[in-house]
Design an enzyme around this catalytic site. Structure first.
Site, mmCIF file in Angstrom:
data_model
loop_
_atom_site.group_PDB
_atom_site.id
_atom_site.type_symbol
_atom_site.label_atom_id
_atom_site.label_comp_id
_atom_site.label_asym_id
_atom_site.label_seq_id
_atom_site.Cartn_x
_atom_site.Cartn_y
_atom_site.Cartn_z
ATOM 1 N N GLU A 268 -4.845 -3.944 2.151
ATOM 2 C CA GLU A 268 -5.668 -4.067 3.323
ATOM 3 C C GLU A 268 -5.259 -3.248 4.388
ATOM 4 O OE1 GLU A 268 -3.485 -5.224 5.758
ATOM 5 O OE2 GLU A 268 -1.989 -5.449 4.104
ATOM 6 N N GLY B 122 1.919 -3.149 3.972
ATOM 7 C CA GLY B 122 0.486 -3.584 3.523
ATOM 8 C C GLY B 122 0.037 -2.544 2.950
ATOM 9 N N GLU B 123 -1.629 -2.381 2.657
ATOM 10 C CA GLU B 123 -2.065 -1.479 1.801
ATOM 11 C C GLU B 123 -2.146 -1.476 0.585
ATOM 12 O OE1 GLU B 123 -0.662 2.670 2.813
ATOM 13 O OE2 GLU B 123 -0.888 2.326 5.028
ATOM 14 N N GLY B 124 -1.463 -2.619 -0.185
ATOM 15 C CA GLY B 124 -1.204 -2.717 -1.379
ATOM 16 C C GLY B 124 -0.062 -2.213 -2.008
ATOM 17 N N ILE C 228 -0.251 4.319 0.260
ATOM 18 C CA ILE C 228 -0.910 3.701 -0.958
ATOM 19 C C ILE C 228 -1.587 4.701 -2.103
ATOM 20 C CG2 ILE C 228 -3.095 3.313 0.197
ATOM 21 C CD1 ILE C 228 -1.302 1.250 -2.705
#
Length: 336
Positions: A163, A303-305, A105
């Site tokens: 997240e 995830g992580e955006g 990210i």
């Protein structure tokens, strides 16, 4: 300005009273789109997102100048049931990696010229095992919502929330099962990479939890089955709605947070588009429930955006065409 949140009722009221998009700006965007040197609809979804974005920013020729990416991290008590392939300490380690600039990210946020913020929510105090009782108290839920609410920069012009939290695909699947029903397996994926036995255990844990807590309104589902980082994402998405900041939703976990808001208010996600469809089980069905068509489908499940941050580039491309192209009149091209 954002109102302060002192109770969960404040949160509900702020979301219910949030302003909508600018109808005049939308009409101006549609008018401009119809005059650009291309056949009608030739840019497909790029046209739709340019008009959507302009309507929320209040201008016919919008640009992205100040994107913000926020990553929230939390730990989950349900991991004690063996639902993840990784131990909970990985959450702490990955937060350090985010802060050092070493995660995926970080690279994607930098590529998008986005400000990136990281908020770790009480990693030394996991939520409760939601097969035994509610994951959070009302006080814990409000604190997590407030973290997300206050993390949004009012000067940003597009928001991505991501997240990190070992066990959070289990939480997200439980939220979706509670909100939308069906079979628990419909919403359950492999997360960090559990094997078939682990997937069966995870599915059983989700069924057990939803049977205990039932299907309730969005905030109660979030309190009973969510995580602090999931609640913080919901708080940030809601704050952006109040501030009329467009949101690009990330994958399954982010969309589960968003789904809790959609249960609270029908127009809660009008300011949001889906950045991508992830490979995590249940995300395609969840996007259909939310009425969101993904901008990308690349098999991501990090995830992580990450998928939403990558989709900022798609948004920028859409706006470059919408705001920068010549009209038929300007170019001296016959429009037929």
């Amino acid at each position: 300005m954002l109102p302060d949140l002192t109770t969960l009722s404040d949160f509900r009221n702020a979301l219910a009273q949030a302003p909508g998009a600018d109808a005049d700006a939308r009409a101006a965007c549609e008018d401009r789109n119809g005059q650009l040197t291309k056949p009608p609809g030739a840019l497909g979804q790029l046209e739709e997102i340019a008009i959507w974005y302009g309507s929320w920013r209040g201008t016919a020729r919008p640009e992205v100048r100040a994107p913000q990416v926020i990553v929230f991290a939390g730990n989950h008590g349900v991991t004690a049931r063996g639902v993840s392939a990784f131990p909970a300490e990985v959450t702490v380690q990955m937060v350090a990696n985010f802060k050092a600039g070493g995660a995926a990210i970080n690279q994607l946020a930098q590529l998008a010229d986005a400000r990136m913020d990281v908020h770790a929510l009480e990693l030394d105090r996991p939520t409760a095992d939601f097969t035994q009782g509610p994951a959070m108290s009302e006080e814990d839920l409000l604190a997590a919502l407030r973290t997300g609410w206050n993390a949004v920069d009012p000067a940003s012009d597009v928001l991505v929330v991501g997240e990190m939290g070992i066990g959070n695909t289990t939480s997200a699947a439980a939220i979706c099962h509670a909100l939308y029903g069906g079979e628990p397996g419909d919403w359950t994926g492999r997360g960090t990479g559990v094997d078939d036995e682990g997937l069966a255990l995870k599915t059983a844990v989700i069924a057990e939890a939803v049977a205990l807590h039932g299907s309730r309104d969005g905030l109660e589902v979030l309190r009973c089955l969510g995580g602090r980082e999931i609640a913080a994402m919901a708080g940030a998405i809601a704050a952006a709605r109040v501030l009329r900041i467009p949101v690009i939703l990330d994958g399954f976990i982010c969309c589960a947070a968003a789904a809790s808001l959609a249960r609270l208010h029908d127009q809660a996600l009008d300011h949001a588009v889906a950045g991508h469809q992830s490979a995590e089980g249940g995300h395609q069905a969840l996007l259909a429930r939310l009425g969101k068509a993904p901008l990308l489908s690349l098999g991501l499940r990090l995830g992580e955006g990450s998928g939403a941050a990558l989709a900022i580039q798609v948004l920028k491309g859409a706006l470059a065409c919408h705001s920068g192209m010549a009209t038929f009149a300007e170019a001296g091209v016959s429009d037929g």
